[in-house]
Design a protein around this motif. Structure first.
Motif, PDB file in Angstrom:
ATOM      1  N   LEU A   1      50.763  51.983  45.845  1.00 32.82           N
ATOM      2  CA  LEU A   1      49.438  52.458  46.244  1.00 32.82           C
ATOM      3  C   LEU A   1      48.478  52.473  45.051  1.00 32.82           C
ATOM      4  O   LEU A   1      47.307  52.104  45.174  1.00 32.82           O
ATOM      5  N   THR A   2      48.996  52.886  43.896  1.00 35.30           N
ATOM      6  CA  THR A   2      48.161  52.899  42.688  1.00 35.30           C
ATOM      7  C   THR A   2      47.753  51.484  42.297  1.00 35.30           C
ATOM      8  O   THR A   2      46.604  51.233  41.927  1.00 35.30           O
ATOM      9  N   ILE A   3      48.686  50.536  42.397  1.00 35.11           N
ATOM     10  CA  ILE A   3      48.379  49.139  42.067  1.00 35.11           C
ATOM     11  C   ILE A   3      47.348  48.588  43.038  1.00 35.11           C
ATOM     12  O   ILE A   3      46.384  47.920  42.651  1.00 35.11           O
ATOM     13  N   ALA A   4      47.530  48.857  44.343  1.00 32.22           N
ATOM     14  CA  ALA A   4      46.609  48.328  45.354  1.00 32.22           C
ATOM     15  C   ALA A   4      45.209  48.899  45.190  1.00 32.22           C
ATOM     16  O   ALA A   4      44.221  48.229  45.510  1.00 32.22           O
ATOM     17  N   ALA A   5      45.114  50.119  44.672  1.00 31.06           N
ATOM     18  CA  ALA A   5      43.814  50.750  44.491  1.00 31.06           C
ATOM     19  C   ALA A   5      43.164  50.391  43.166  1.00 31.06           C
ATOM     20  O   ALA A   5      41.981  50.660  42.963  1.00 31.06           O
ATOM     21  N   GLY A   6      43.943  49.784  42.247  1.00 29.95           N
ATOM     22  CA  GLY A   6      43.402  49.495  40.918  1.00 29.95           C
ATOM     23  C   GLY A   6      43.626  48.079  40.447  1.00 29.95           C
ATOM     24  O   GLY A   6      42.864  47.167  40.783  1.00 29.95           O
ATOM     25  N   PRO A   7      44.700  47.865  39.677  1.00 27.97           N
ATOM     26  CA  PRO A   7      44.882  46.570  39.010  1.00 27.97           C
ATOM     27  C   PRO A   7      45.479  45.473  39.883  1.00 27.97           C
ATOM     28  O   PRO A   7      46.221  44.618  39.386  1.00 27.97           O
ATOM     29  N   LEU A   8      45.158  45.459  41.162  1.00 24.85           N
ATOM     30  CA  LEU A   8      45.762  44.468  42.050  1.00 24.85           C
ATOM     31  C   LEU A   8      45.370  43.045  41.642  1.00 24.85           C
ATOM     32  O   LEU A   8      46.218  42.143  41.604  1.00 24.85           O
ATOM     33  N   ARG A   9      44.098  42.827  41.363  1.00 18.53           N
ATOM     34  CA  ARG A   9      43.632  41.490  41.001  1.00 18.53           C
ATOM     35  C   ARG A   9      44.205  41.024  39.666  1.00 18.53           C
ATOM     36  O   ARG A   9      44.315  39.818  39.425  1.00 18.53           O
ATOM     37  N   GLN A  10      44.550  41.983  38.807  1.00 21.05           N
ATOM     38  CA  GLN A  10      45.088  41.631  37.502  1.00 21.05           C
ATOM     39  C   GLN A  10      46.591  41.392  37.535  1.00 21.05           C
ATOM     40  O   GLN A  10      47.175  40.993  36.518  1.00 21.05           O
ATOM     41  N   LEU A  11      47.211  41.639  38.662  1.00 21.88           N
ATOM     42  CA  LEU A  11      48.664  41.580  38.749  1.00 21.88           C
ATOM     43  C   LEU A  11      49.261  40.251  38.281  1.00 21.88           C
ATOM     44  O   LEU A  11      50.234  40.245  37.512  1.00 21.88           O
TER      45      LEU A  11
END
Length: 473
Positions: A213-223
């Motif tokens: 959830l934290t990734i989806a709300a923040g650094p998703l594009r940077q993954l």
């Protein structure tokens, strides 16, 4: 502070490959299931069609009144034991389902419902106010084929001003409710929100859920650039935890609306189940088209035993895939039978007397009775059909919203529409019944329906207004 280890027992839901496959198999239509299994047989050397010498059309047809053994119990939970027995590596039904003729393809084309149709159906089954329903229709109309709401709410509210004076603040709660419809994630405004909606639908104890959830709300594009180590450093979590979260994200559907669309021209309806009366009781069985006979080849053990280590690993991988497919087919059949039997129990009067006897029934009530999630029931009935003495019906036809009656009961919207059709059919063509008179008649029969509701149902039935139905001479 002393550190110590203590054992603890916890339940976790992990979206394993076999679970994801079972979910996907459940939402397939009979024709899509056949294509899916055929592709699996073609690509997996350990799978083959089961030839037991029993022709489907030679079996007794229960729907025609022929005696038939009792159907297998539908309320039993699918087997979860991961052990494998050689004699059990096949999916073949017993009882009527084993060789039941599904009656072939029906004459009418399989009109595949669009994503909008699927969402509108859920909207009308929900308990929305008339105003929220109009807002919901506008929102659903703006959702694209991938399931996203690309237009922002202020612009959408402005475009609706001529039809309904609303604000983004008023539209947002309706949008949030639509985002809980099946498929989960629909109505999202970007990829991050789409994935968050799917993650939020999982149990809180799902491994990696909070980090995902934290990734989806923040650094998703940077993954893609960060990788596991980069995500771990950015979020300040352990690398295994980050890896679990990323793997969970990969199991989600970035295009939840893509599963709904038109089938190729020439497709036909294939019943998934058959319903018939026997000794005064309604019986249910899976149709032949819902039971692809597929099994694992008997000689695969010799193949693995004498193969090189590389080939043996290859064959074991295909063996695992075959086992998952067979278990997925078994789980699909079990869930479908449970749902259809529940529908038949609830709507026996509908099968006997027609639409006027249809009771109010929602996804939530069926899910509660069976102990399933609403989205599971929605997948189980999506694009599924049942052959009955009243013809081939979509499972969606068994559901209807309700209106409270004066005696404390309720009448389904379908039954009210059928009654309106009957009243119009029997009216004096020189003095056709107005919407107000139709409403008064229904009120006299115990159904407190407003004139505007009658007008809405009449239009849905494509019945002209009273002044257009008037005939002179």
């Amino acid at each position: 502070m002393k550190q110590r280890l203590s054992p603890a027992t916890q339940q976790h839901l992990v979206l394993t490959p076999q679970l994801r496959q079972a979910i996907r198999l459940l939402q397939l239509s009979a024709a899509e299931l056949e294509a899916e299994v055929a592709e699996a047989v073609a690509s997996n050397p350990l799978l083959d069609w089961q030839d037991d010498g029993i022709a489907a059309d030679s079996a007794a047809d229960p729907a025609a009144g022929t005696a038939s053994p009792e159907p297998a119990a539908a309320d039993a939970e699918p087997a979860t034991d991961d052990r494998w027995e050689p004699d059990s590596e096949q999916w073949q039904a017993s009882g009527p389902a084993a060789g039941l003729d599904d009656g072939g393809e029906t004459e009418q084309p399989d009109a595949e419902e669009s994503l909008q149709d699927h969402l509108l159906w859920q909207l009308h089954l929900g308990h929305f106010s008339p105003r929220d329903t109009r807002i919901g229709i506008a929102l659903i109309d703006a959702i694209d084929e991938d399931g996203y709401l690309r237009e922002d709410l202020p612009a959408l509210a402005a475009s609706l001003r001529a039809e309904i004076d609303t604000t983004p603040a008023e539209m947002l709660p309706v949008l949030h409710r639509i985002q809980q419809f099946d498929p989960i994630g629909v109505g999202a405004r970007d990829l991050g929100e789409c994935l968050r909606l799917q993650l939020q639908a999982l149990p809180a104890e799902t491994p990696g859920r909070d980090t995902a959830l934290t990734i989806a709300a923040g650094p998703l594009r940077q993954l893609p650039k960060l990788g596991i180590e980069g995500v771990s450093a950015l979020l300040g979590c352990a690398a295994p935890e980050a890896a679990t979260a990323v793997q969970l994200l990969r199991t989600l559907d970035p295009r939840p609306g893509a599963q709904h669309g038109a089938l190729p021209a020439g497709s036909y309806i294939r019943p998934d189940c058959v319903v018939w009366r026997q000794h005064g009781l309604w019986q249910v069985a899976l149709a032949g088209s819902a039971l692809p006979r597929v099994a694992i080849q008997r000689d695969y053990q010799q193949m693995i035993r004498h193969a090189s280590s590389c080939d043996a690993d290859y064959l074991r991988g295909h063996l695992q895939e075959a086992r998952w497919l067979l278990k997925g087919l078994e789980a699909r059949a079990d869930t479908l039978l449970r749902v259809v039997r529940c529908l038949v129990r609830e709507q026996a009067a509908f099968l006997e007397f027609g639409p006027q006897a249809l009771r109010p029934l929602t996804l939530r009530s069926v899910a509660a009775e069976l102990g399933l999630h609403e989205s599971t029931v929605s997948r189980a009935i999506a694009r599924k059909y049942v052959r009955t003495p009243r013809g081939t019906l979509a499972l969606r036809d068994f559901f209807a919203s309700g209106i409270g009656t004066f005696d404390g009961g309720s009448a389904s919207s379908t039954a009210i529409q059928d009654r309106i059709r009957q009243l119009v059919a029997g009216e004096n063509p020189r003095k056709p019944l107005s919407d107000a008179r139709l409403a008064d008649t229904l009120k006299a029969e115990g159904v407190p329906v407003a004139r505007r509701t009658v007008a809405k149902y009449r239009e849905a039935l494509q019945i002209p207004a009273s002044h257009e139905r008037m005939r002179i001479g």
